[in-house]
Design an enzyme around this catalytic site. Structure first.
Site, PDB file in Angstrom:
ATOM      1  N   LYS A  75      17.191   2.997   2.317  1.00  0.00           N
ATOM      2  CA  LYS A  75      17.922   2.947   3.584  1.00  0.00           C
ATOM      3  C   LYS A  75      19.249   2.209   3.390  1.00  0.00           C
ATOM      4  CE  LYS A  75      14.023   3.246   6.743  1.00  0.00           C
ATOM      5  NZ  LYS A  75      13.382   2.574   7.883  1.00  0.00           N
ATOM      6  N   ARG A 124       0.287   7.030   7.195  1.00  0.00           N
ATOM      7  CA  ARG A 124       0.504   7.088   5.741  1.00  0.00           C
ATOM      8  C   ARG A 124       0.104   8.440   5.166  1.00  0.00           C
ATOM      9  NH1 ARG A 124       1.339   1.892   3.617  1.00  0.00           N
ATOM     10  NH2 ARG A 124       0.349   0.210   4.770  1.00  0.00           N
ATOM     11  N   LYS A 154       0.820  -1.190   0.000  1.00  0.00           N
ATOM     12  CA  LYS A 154       0.000   0.000   0.000  1.00  0.00           C
ATOM     13  C   LYS A 154       0.865   1.256   0.000  1.00  0.00           C
ATOM     14  CE  LYS A 154      -3.503  -2.151   2.885  1.00  0.00           C
ATOM     15  NZ  LYS A 154      -4.130  -2.119   4.211  1.00  0.00           N
ATOM     16  N   GLY A 155       2.092   1.101   0.416  1.00  0.00           N
ATOM     17  CA  GLY A 155       2.958   2.250   0.651  1.00  0.00           C
ATOM     18  C   GLY A 155       3.215   3.138  -0.537  1.00  0.00           C
ATOM     19  N   ASP A 157      14.012  -1.014   2.447  1.00  0.00           N
ATOM     20  CA  ASP A 157      14.672  -1.223   3.736  1.00  0.00           C
ATOM     21  C   ASP A 157      15.877  -2.142   3.537  1.00  0.00           C
ATOM     22  OD1 ASP A 157      13.227   0.203   5.854  1.00  0.00           O
ATOM     23  OD2 ASP A 157      11.529  -1.031   5.262  1.00  0.00           O
ATOM     24  N   ASP A 163       3.993   3.576   6.725  1.00  0.00           N
ATOM     25  CA  ASP A 163       3.113   3.446   7.884  1.00  0.00           C
ATOM     26  C   ASP A 163       3.772   2.734   9.043  1.00  0.00           C
ATOM     27  OD1 ASP A 163       1.534   0.377   8.130  1.00  0.00           O
ATOM     28  OD2 ASP A 163       2.979   0.770   6.539  1.00  0.00           O
ATOM     29  N   PHE A 168      13.106   4.259  12.001  1.00  0.00           N
ATOM     30  CA  PHE A 168      11.725   3.937  11.657  1.00  0.00           C
ATOM     31  C   PHE A 168      11.040   5.201  11.188  1.00  0.00           C
ATOM     32  CE2 PHE A 168       7.472   2.402  11.739  1.00  0.00           C
ATOM     33  CZ  PHE A 168       7.639   1.100  11.323  1.00  0.00           C
ATOM     34  N   GLU A 209       8.239   2.123  -5.582  1.00  0.00           N
ATOM     35  CA  GLU A 209       8.241   1.743  -4.174  1.00  0.00           C
ATOM     36  C   GLU A 209       8.219   2.969  -3.272  1.00  0.00           C
ATOM     37  OE1 GLU A 209       7.946  -0.554  -2.102  1.00  0.00           O
ATOM     38  OE2 GLU A 209       8.892  -2.413  -2.700  1.00  0.00           O
TER      39      GLU A 209
END
Length: 179
Positions: A130, A164, A42-43, A102, A158, A151, A98
């Site tokens: 990252k 979000r 969903k990001g 990560d 989210d 984070f 995207e």
């Protein structure tokens, strides 16, 4: 949400400016070629919408949902397709969109999966990368921002399906996810 956030890493205007720059690169790179944007749900919803609007190149859009996360903050290492593409990507130029890379493990798996479907090309565009992503052999063609291994939330990112909708990217206070 004030006490839940520690600091802003990318403002709304910085994100918009960077997406415009990335869109110009994409327009130049795909001139005269078809382009299929594949957003990772969903990001990537925010990134995909704003990137698509910034492009001057005609494109199609489709969505995938893959998961390697549990309810926590780290990858489980097991990838599942929750929603697959509706468009056949054979002989297509695919640009995966995207929100964040990560570790790069899930995305590496996704790239392999999509390449097995016979596209002309598969490239990656992300708003955030990252440091751990550098440990995986993954060529990310378009990167919005390199950010620390903290984070982060906002702009599609989210924690437990919250935050979000923030128009910026910031760090989440530790008390929220450790508490």
């Amino acid at each position: 949400m004030g006490e839940d956030l520690e600091k802003v890493l990318a403002t709304e205007s910085q994100i918009s400016a960077r997406l415009s720059e990335m869109a110009a690169e994409i327009d130049a790179d795909y001139a005269g070629k078809d382009l299929l944007l594949v957003g990772v749900l969903k990001g990537a919803v925010m990134v995909m919408a704003d990137l698509a609007r910034a492009l001057h190149h005609p494109c199609e859009m489709d969505w995938m949902a893959v998961s390697s996360y549990g309810a926590g903050t780290t990858s489980s290492g097991v990838v599942r397709i929750l929603k697959d593409l509706e468009i056949d990507i054979k002989d297509r130029n695919v640009l995966i969109v995207e929100d964040v890379i990560d570790s790069g493990l899930t995305l590496s798996w996704l790239v392999g999966n999509l390449r097995s479907r016979g596209p002309e090309s598969v490239e990656i565009c992300t708003i955030v990368r990252k440091p751990l992503a550098f440990d995986v052999d993954l060529d990310v063609r378009y990167v919005g921002f390199d950010m620390p291994n903290e984070f982060i939330v906002g702009y599609g990112l989210d924690y437990a399906e919250k935050y979000r909708n923030l128009p910026f990217i910031g760090t989440l206070a530790a008390h929220v996810y450790q508490g």
